[in-house]
Design an enzyme around this catalytic site. Structure first.
Site, PDB file in Angstrom:
ATOM      1  N   ARG A 133       0.688  -0.731   0.096  1.00 23.52           N
ATOM      2  CA  ARG A 133       0.199  -0.108   0.097  1.00 23.52           C
ATOM      3  C   ARG A 133       0.772   1.225  -0.638  1.00 23.52           C
ATOM      4  O   ARG A 133       0.730   2.664   0.444  1.00 23.52           O
ATOM      5  CB  ARG A 133      -0.644   0.329   0.757  1.00 23.52           C
ATOM      6  CG  ARG A 133      -2.013  -1.197   1.410  1.00 23.52           C
ATOM      7  CD  ARG A 133      -3.300  -0.937   1.968  1.00 23.52           C
ATOM      8  NE  ARG A 133      -4.260  -2.077   2.393  1.00 23.52           N
ATOM      9  CZ  ARG A 133      -4.397  -3.073   2.619  1.00 23.52           C
ATOM     10  NH1 ARG A 133      -3.353  -2.999   2.930  1.00 23.52           N
ATOM     11  NH2 ARG A 133      -5.119  -3.669   2.161  1.00 23.52           N
ATOM     12  N   GLN A 159       0.009 -12.446   7.506  1.00 25.59           N
ATOM     13  CA  GLN A 159      -0.596 -12.356   6.817  1.00 25.59           C
ATOM     14  C   GLN A 159       0.378 -11.900   5.897  1.00 25.59           C
ATOM     15  O   GLN A 159       0.724 -11.856   3.841  1.00 25.59           O
ATOM     16  CB  GLN A 159      -1.744 -11.143   6.536  1.00 25.59           C
ATOM     17  CG  GLN A 159      -2.172 -10.962   7.541  1.00 25.59           C
ATOM     18  CD  GLN A 159      -3.424  -9.621   8.030  1.00 25.59           C
ATOM     19  OE1 GLN A 159      -2.927  -8.204   7.750  1.00 25.59           O
ATOM     20  NE2 GLN A 159      -4.384  -9.175   6.696  1.00 25.59           N
ATOM     21  N   HIS A 212      -1.607 -16.050   4.168  1.00 28.25           N
ATOM     22  CA  HIS A 212      -1.614 -15.349   2.104  1.00 28.25           C
ATOM     23  C   HIS A 212      -0.723 -16.262   1.741  1.00 28.25           C
ATOM     24  O   HIS A 212       0.195 -15.789   0.691  1.00 28.25           O
ATOM     25  CB  HIS A 212      -1.517 -14.242   2.493  1.00 28.25           C
ATOM     26  CG  HIS A 212      -2.363 -13.016   2.735  1.00 28.25           C
ATOM     27  ND1 HIS A 212      -2.696 -12.335   3.032  1.00 28.25           N
ATOM     28  CD2 HIS A 212      -3.630 -13.956   2.877  1.00 28.25           C
ATOM     29  CE1 HIS A 212      -3.686 -11.466   3.265  1.00 28.25           C
ATOM     30  NE2 HIS A 212      -4.301 -12.348   2.983  1.00 28.25           N
TER      31      HIS A 212
END
Ligand SMILES: [Zn+2]
Length: 251
Positions: free
Chosen positions: A39, A104, A122
């Site tokens: 991000r 994650q 993940h």
């Protein structure tokens, strides 16, 4: 927000009285190891389009683009080392109070730091998998193939498509890992969340579930999350600094 000292004291108290601790980590814990959060601006993710699972399995061009991005990502993560926060979690495991470590992240840095109770929601970037027969390779094998000019590696046994053993956008979450993660959320009496903005479901629901079943929450994250109001203590300081401080006070 209380002073840092007051929050540290409160967190140490929670850690001392806890019997079963679940740690939940996101990308923020690895930024201190030099791995860019997808991000954040300027990272590998900024220069590439995200290839969804559906595109990967239906288009050769998408597979080529996927592996081009991974190739660049490898050079970024090759030299990444676990930081103080990873090490502190591995030390917490040695106390016998750690129920599990749910992450994650796909970078494998928790294992490098010595953690063994890791649940990877993940998947992992350390392995590659054939999507048809399930054969696994160490990721280094794919690096060799990419360097040799193979643009989108395929399985030597069944000709299936090879992908990193990670969960892509559009790909189902791994069932066993999700079940184990929820079980840890339900069984723990303290959950420490580090480095996740808790924006993505179903992962974001893990601390919420822990809280719903009576667990206390400690959040360590640079930015606010949608469930900050549930946490007993919140730190926006460096995860490495906070975790090593807490550990030294526990000894
Ligand atoms: Zn295969």
């Amino acid at each position: 927000m209380n002073s840092l000292e007051e929050r540290i004291t409160k967190a140490v108290k929670l850690l001392k009285s806890a019997q079963a601790i679940t740690v939940f980590t996101g990308a923020g814990i690895s930024t201190e190891s030099g791995i860019s959060d997808f991000r954040s601006k300027g990272g590998v993710w900024d220069r590439y389009r995200i290839v969804t699972y559906q595109e990967f399995i239906s288009s050769h061009e998408a597979r080529v683009e996927y592996w081009r991005m991974k190739k660049e990502l490898f050079s970024e993560i090759k030299d990444a080392k676990p930081n103080k926060a990873h090490t502190a979690i591995a030390e917490l495991e040695k106390t016998g109070k750690l129920l599990c470590l749910v992450t994650q992240n796909i970078d494998g840095l928790h294992q490098d730091a010595g953690s063994s109770k890791v649940i990877e929601l993940h998947g992992t970037n350390r392995k590659a998998v054939c999507l048809s027969c399930g054969k696994l390779w160490p990721i280094e094998d794919m690096q060799v193939r990419l360097e040799a000019g193979d643009l989108a590696p395929s399985c030597d046994e069944c000709k299936g498509f090879i992908k990193t053993a990670t969960i892509s956008f559009g790909q189902a979450m791994p069932e066993q890992e999700m079940l184990k993660a929820y079980e840890c959320a339900l069984k723990c009496d303290l959950l420490i969340m580090i480095g996740s903005s808790l924006q993505v479901e179903p992962a974001a629901s893990i601390p919420r579930e822990a809280h719903r079943t009576g667990s206390k929450l400690i959040y360590i994250n640079r930015t606010p999350t949608p469930s900050d109001h549930l946490a007993e203590v919140i730190f926006s300081e460096s995860a490495g600094d906070i975790m090593s401080k807490l550990n030294s006070l526990l000894r």
